[in-house]
Design a protein around this motif. Structure first.
Motif, PDB file in Angstrom:
ATOM      1  N   THR A 173       0.914  -1.316   0.070  1.00 25.48           N
ATOM      2  CA  THR A 173      -0.091   0.047   0.048  1.00 25.48           C
ATOM      3  C   THR A 173       0.917   1.238  -0.020  1.00 25.48           C
ATOM      4  O   THR A 173       0.550   2.101  -0.695  1.00 25.48           O
ATOM      5  CB  THR A 173      -0.943  -0.084   1.151  1.00 25.48           C
ATOM      6  OG1 THR A 173      -1.809  -1.222   1.030  1.00 25.48           O
ATOM      7  CG2 THR A 173      -1.849   1.307   1.350  1.00 25.48           C
ATOM      8  N   ASP A 212      -5.812  -0.849  -4.866  1.00 27.03           N
ATOM      9  CA  ASP A 212      -5.534  -1.585  -3.730  1.00 27.03           C
ATOM     10  C   ASP A 212      -6.421  -2.396  -3.017  1.00 27.03           C
ATOM     11  O   ASP A 212      -7.564  -2.047  -2.639  1.00 27.03           O
ATOM     12  CB  ASP A 212      -5.270  -0.331  -2.624  1.00 27.03           C
ATOM     13  CG  ASP A 212      -4.358  -0.844  -1.374  1.00 27.03           C
ATOM     14  OD1 ASP A 212      -4.165  -1.975  -1.285  1.00 27.03           O
ATOM     15  OD2 ASP A 212      -4.165   0.021  -0.482  1.00 27.03           O
ATOM     16  N   GLU A 213      -6.046  -3.817  -3.320  1.00 30.54           N
ATOM     17  CA  GLU A 213      -6.987  -4.910  -2.868  1.00 30.54           C
ATOM     18  C   GLU A 213      -8.227  -4.574  -3.210  1.00 30.54           C
ATOM     19  O   GLU A 213      -9.332  -4.590  -2.189  1.00 30.54           O
ATOM     20  CB  GLU A 213      -6.565  -5.178  -1.130  1.00 30.54           C
ATOM     21  CG  GLU A 213      -5.112  -5.308  -1.117  1.00 30.54           C
ATOM     22  CD  GLU A 213      -4.731  -6.382  -0.144  1.00 30.54           C
ATOM     23  OE1 GLU A 213      -5.738  -7.111   0.462  1.00 30.54           O
ATOM     24  OE2 GLU A 213      -3.644  -6.297   0.208  1.00 30.54           O
TER      25      GLU A 213
HETATM   26 MG   LIG Z   1      -2.577  -2.814   2.300  1.00 27.21          MG
END
Ligand SMILES: [Mg+2]
Ligand SMILES: Nc1ncnc2c1ncn2[C@@H]1O[C@H](COP(=O)(O)OP(=O)(O)O)[C@@H](O)[C@H]1O
Lengths: 288, 367
Positions: B46, B161-162
């Motif tokens: 991240t 991000d995910e």
């Molecule tokens: Mg993360």
């Protein structure tokens, strides 16, 4: 008993409501009714009422002498709310963007004035603002910044200063709560979508903190409109608000019915103001 | 740096106080590529993504987007858009207003905004839902809005991000395919952060494996699985057997020695390993076969063969996992496909010989 309550949630709700409901009806609704009824009666010679129906009190309320005080009180309350918002929003924003530790310290600092009696704090302002012997004028005069004392006392300015000072924390807290709830990733999302800092504020932060702004404004406007301690002390006997006239009717003029009529009108005014404010902000929120 | 680089990280470091979250990372992400950052939670994925987006500034090193060094450019000045993990949709705006936001900020004209918002919503199959508020949508639909809100701006690079982390398994699988199709359709470079190795293998053109702030390997999915260059990667991606050993020879062929003096050839050895070092021999379970003594083929220099005893059998439908205790005392798992119903199964306690091609044996440093 327990089983009965579980099967009848409505009964349970009424039972839970009853202590508060009882309190409110005895100490809030009943007095309100008394005031309403008094406002249609005639005055007794030494206070009290004579049980004779009349509209005379409400006719007198619209006498320019009193009605102008109404308007001026509303004007002072609106300005107070405005300045509380102007000072309170940045302060709330500042607090909400600190680390958790600093935050609680600052919130505590915000609440500390409440530990001192409001009357005493208002007299403290008297010491600062008084025209000839006040600290501010004395200091400015001796420094040669001004030639004559500034009119800091005994006018609307002094009242507004006192009211803004007194009600600022009440504006800050709900705005702080709203900003604290705001998900920081929304701000990042807006930045990511090419918004400048000003646009982030206008399009995301402000609309999402609006419920706090509404709550804070109501919490400041209503007591400011009805205030009588601050104008009594800082108005210097020259600048009065409707709260002073009402208290005079009960305490000095012994005209309870007229005082009641003034109160009823003020309540109506507050109610209308509240409704208008809620409607416009709800609409603004829906449009944003 | 090459022409077709969409994003380049050059020796990027990010420290939070004394803690180094991203440690000398260099990456070159090609134009139009589906690139994944894969690694366990807390490895700095991240943070890396946020530095590309401009939410964090590198402590040292440089980031280039489309060949331009980004320096301290704020996020609103960078030609990238982000799909946030929790979507970060504006709750006070409708779906259409959310999607229009980026275009309004970049001063597109009204007609064009309307048209492009409509297109973007159609693209993610949310055609009729423009007037809803985000709260009135399911998780999967909110995910699509977040996607449309970013893609409508036609960024050079999309950062994710995910994005599927909050969805349930079935929806996640469906969205993986949809996302991959969408990426091929729009031709935008995707940088995709995930801790799910299967997701990364399924979707990516190339994957960077991260651990403790460092990029260990950048490779295509197949190469990553078949030729991991770190013990961590071999372990993190898929499953593998690690057999403790000692290096017996490095040339002309790589030879390792197991406990009990068993010598086996191997296909690859991690750089920096010397003869006599303690190592780990890694062999994937599906590369291992079991034989009865009389079936054994001719032994060649490229075959590894060790005698053992079948210890445990786990039937998992498509295959059966055979745990075998080797002569050396080590245990390996062999994954045999259940091809024939009439095949005589192995039994617990039965003597066997495990065999694999030497090329499938990879030698890693012990720790
Ligand atoms: Mg993360
Ligand atoms: N703002 C920050 N301050 C301090 N530490 C941080 C901050 N952001 C991330 N970290 C730390 O950096 C490491 C990497 O975080 P992150 O990039 O979010 O990992 P990942 O996305 O791979 O799970 C974590 O150990 C995290 O605690």
């Amino acid at each position: 008993m327990q089983q009965f309550l579980r099967r009848h949630p409505a009964v349970q709700a009424w039972l839970l409501l009853s202590p508060g409901g009882l309190f409110l009806s005895v100490f809030f609704i009943a007095p309100l009714f008394i005031v309403l009824i008094y406002s249609f009666l005639q005055r007794g010679t030494y206070g009290g009422v004579v049980w004779q129906f009349t509209f005379e009190n409400f006719r007198r309320v619209f006498d320019p002498l009193y009605f102008n005080t109404f308007l001026r009180s509303a004007y002072i309350a609106i300005l107070t709310t405005f300045f509380c918002l102007l000072l309170g929003y940045p302060l709330a924003y500042f607090i909400a963007s600190r680390s958790p530790r600093t935050r609680s310290l600052m919130l505590l600092a915000l609440m500390i004035p409440f530990w001192t009696n409001f009357l005493i704090r208002t007299y403290a302002w008297l010491t600062l603002l008084r025209t000839n012997t006040g600290l501010i004028n004395t200091a400015l005069l001796s420094l040669g910044v001004i030639a004559a004392p500034l009119p800091l006392f005994g006018n609307d300015f002094a009242i507004i200063v006192g009211l803004v000072y007194g009600w600022l924390p009440v504006m800050v807290l709900p705005i702080y709560a709203a900003l604290d709830r705001l998900d920081p990733s929304l701000i990042e999302a807006a930045r990511d979508l090419y918004a400048s800092s000003a646009q982030v504020f206008r399009r995301v932060i402000w609309p999402l903190s609006l419920p706090g702004v509404v709550a804070g404004s109501m919490l400041v406007f209503i007591p400011a409109l009805g205030s009588f301690v601050t104008p009594a002390i800082l108005g210097g006997g020259k600048s009065l608000m409707i709260g002073n006239i009402i208290s005079n009717q009960f305490l000095a003029a012994h005209d309870w019915p007229f005082g009641s009529a003034l109160s009823m009108l003020m309540m109506t005014l507050m109610l209308l103001g509240t409704l208008y404010y809620f409607r416009s902000t709800l609409k603004a929120e829906a449009d944003a | 740096m090459s022409e077709e680089c969409a994003v380049e990280l050059r020796d990027v470091v990010k420290a939070f106080g004394p803690f180094v979250a991203v440690n000398h990372v260099s990456l070159q992400i090609r134009d139009g590529e589906f690139f994944s950052l894969l690694g366990p939670s807390g490895c700095g994925k991240t943070t890396s993504l946020r530095m590309i987006a401009g939410f964090e500034m590198p402590t040292s090193g440089h980031i280039y987007i489309g060949g331009a060094q980004q320096g301290y450019l704020p996020p609103n000045k960078r030609p990238v858009n982000t799909v946030f993990q929790q979507y970060a949709l504006f709750p006070h705006m409708t779906v259409a207003q959310n999607v229009a936001f980026g275009l309004e900020m970049s001063h597109a004209n009204k007609g064009e905004i309307g048209r492009r918002v409509h297109e973007a919503l159609e693209m993610v199959h949310l055609g009729g839902l423009g007037t809803r508020k985000p709260k009135q949508l399911s998780g999967g639909q909110q995910q699509r809005v977040a996607l449309a809100r970013a893609l409508v701006n036609r960024p050079k690079v999309l950062l994710l991000d995910e994005p599927l982390g909050a969805l349930d398994l079935k929806l996640r699988k469906a969205m993986q395919i949809e996302l991959k199709n969408l990426q091929e359709q729009v031709g935008i470079t995707f940088i995709y952060v995930t801790h799910d190795q299967e997701e990364a293998l399924t979707m990516s053109d190339r994957i960077a494996v991260m651990d403790k702030g460092q990029v260990l390997q950048v490779a295509e999915p197949e190469a990553l699985y078949e030729q991991p260059t770190h013990r961590f990667t071999a372990d993190f991606i898929g499953e593998t057997n690690f057999i403790p050993a000692r290096v017996a020879a490095l040339s002309p062929t790589i030879l390792v020695e197991l406990a009990g003096g068993i010598r086996l050839p191997a296909g690859w050895v991690e750089p920096g390993i010397a003869v006599g070092d303690r190592v780990m021999l890694s062999v994937r379970p599906e590369k291992i076969n079991l034989y009865e003594a009389h079936e054994l083929e001719e032994l060649t220099a490229t075959t590894c063969r060790v005698r053992g005893v079948v210890e445990r059998l786990v039937y998992v439908g498509t295959d059966t996992h055979h745990t075998v205790r080797l002569e050396s005392g080590d245990r390996v798992v062999a994954r045999l496909q259940n091809l024939h119903v009439d095949e005589e199964p192995w039994e617990m306690g039965e003597a066997t010989t495990v065999q694999w091609e030497a090329a499938h044996g990879r030698v890693f440093k012990e720790a």
